[in-house]
Design a protein around this motif. Structure first.
Motif, PDB file in Angstrom:
ATOM      1  N   ILE A  32      55.440 -79.693   0.132  1.00 16.65           N
ATOM      2  CA  ILE A  32      54.712 -80.544  -0.072  1.00 16.65           C
ATOM      3  C   ILE A  32      54.813 -81.330  -1.351  1.00 16.65           C
ATOM      4  O   ILE A  32      55.057 -82.521  -1.442  1.00 16.65           O
ATOM      5  CB  ILE A  32      53.180 -80.117  -0.081  1.00 16.65           C
ATOM      6  CG1 ILE A  32      52.834 -79.513   1.399  1.00 16.65           C
ATOM      7  CG2 ILE A  32      52.214 -80.958  -0.557  1.00 16.65           C
ATOM      8  CD1 ILE A  32      51.788 -78.866   1.363  1.00 16.65           C
ATOM      9  N   ASP A  33      55.296 -80.547  -2.388  1.00 13.01           N
ATOM     10  CA  ASP A  33      55.394 -81.182  -3.749  1.00 13.01           C
ATOM     11  C   ASP A  33      56.722 -81.846  -3.698  1.00 13.01           C
ATOM     12  O   ASP A  33      56.869 -83.037  -4.390  1.00 13.01           O
ATOM     13  CB  ASP A  33      55.538 -80.042  -4.772  1.00 13.01           C
ATOM     14  CG  ASP A  33      54.271 -79.262  -4.918  1.00 13.01           C
ATOM     15  OD1 ASP A  33      53.218 -80.080  -4.815  1.00 13.01           O
ATOM     16  OD2 ASP A  33      54.365 -78.102  -5.384  1.00 13.01           O
ATOM     17  N   PHE A  36      56.004 -85.277  -1.905  1.00 10.55           N
ATOM     18  CA  PHE A  36      55.506 -86.325  -2.816  1.00 10.55           C
ATOM     19  C   PHE A  36      56.141 -86.856  -3.933  1.00 10.55           C
ATOM     20  O   PHE A  36      56.342 -88.001  -4.534  1.00 10.55           O
ATOM     21  CB  PHE A  36      53.970 -85.801  -3.015  1.00 10.55           C
ATOM     22  CG  PHE A  36      53.080 -86.351  -2.047  1.00 10.55           C
ATOM     23  CD1 PHE A  36      52.404 -87.345  -2.300  1.00 10.55           C
ATOM     24  CD2 PHE A  36      52.735 -85.369  -1.096  1.00 10.55           C
ATOM     25  CE1 PHE A  36      51.405 -87.635  -1.296  1.00 10.55           C
ATOM     26  CE2 PHE A  36      52.148 -85.391  -0.159  1.00 10.55           C
ATOM     27  CZ  PHE A  36      51.400 -86.790  -0.370  1.00 10.55           C
ATOM     28  N   PRO A  52      48.201 -84.615  -2.738  1.00  9.52           N
ATOM     29  CA  PRO A  52      47.892 -84.587  -1.683  1.00  9.52           C
ATOM     30  C   PRO A  52      46.389 -84.124  -1.453  1.00  9.52           C
ATOM     31  O   PRO A  52      45.844 -84.303  -0.434  1.00  9.52           O
ATOM     32  CB  PRO A  52      48.864 -83.349  -1.052  1.00  9.52           C
ATOM     33  CG  PRO A  52      50.105 -83.291  -1.871  1.00  9.52           C
ATOM     34  CD  PRO A  52      49.431 -83.729  -3.222  1.00  9.52           C
ATOM     35  N   VAL A  56      43.487 -85.717   0.760  1.00 10.98           N
ATOM     36  CA  VAL A  56      42.654 -85.159   1.691  1.00 10.98           C
ATOM     37  C   VAL A  56      41.055 -85.185   1.563  1.00 10.98           C
ATOM     38  O   VAL A  56      40.398 -85.413   2.213  1.00 10.98           O
ATOM     39  CB  VAL A  56      43.146 -83.554   1.829  1.00 10.98           C
ATOM     40  CG1 VAL A  56      42.201 -82.925   2.973  1.00 10.98           C
ATOM     41  CG2 VAL A  56      44.581 -83.683   2.743  1.00 10.98           C
TER      42      VAL A  56
END
Length: 70
Positions: A32-33, A36, A52, A56
């Motif tokens: 995820i990191d 992005f 993120p 959300v």
């Protein structure tokens, strides 16, 4: 509906804190990191940990408000 808005707002606040402190979602490196970091410009790579969660949280609040109108 109030619960969804509260959870979404908490997500935005936690994500904002991560962005300000340059924290990460995971302890080490996680996808995820990394994803992005690739999407953001070089000056904003420190935001990759909290963005993120902010997105959300905003999505949850918007969904709760849209569903309320119907």
């Amino acid at each position: 509906m109030k619960g969804e808005i509260a959870i979404g707002a908490a997500g935005v606040l936690i994500g904002g804190a991560l962005m300000l402190t340059e924290g990460r979602m995971c302890r080490g490196t996680c996808w995820i990191d990394d994803m992005f970091k690739m999407l953001l410009p070089a000056g904003y790579e420190s935001w990759a940990g909290g963005l993120p969660l902010v997105l959300v949280g905003i999505a949850m609040v918007v969904h709760a408000l849209v569903r309320r109108r119907k």
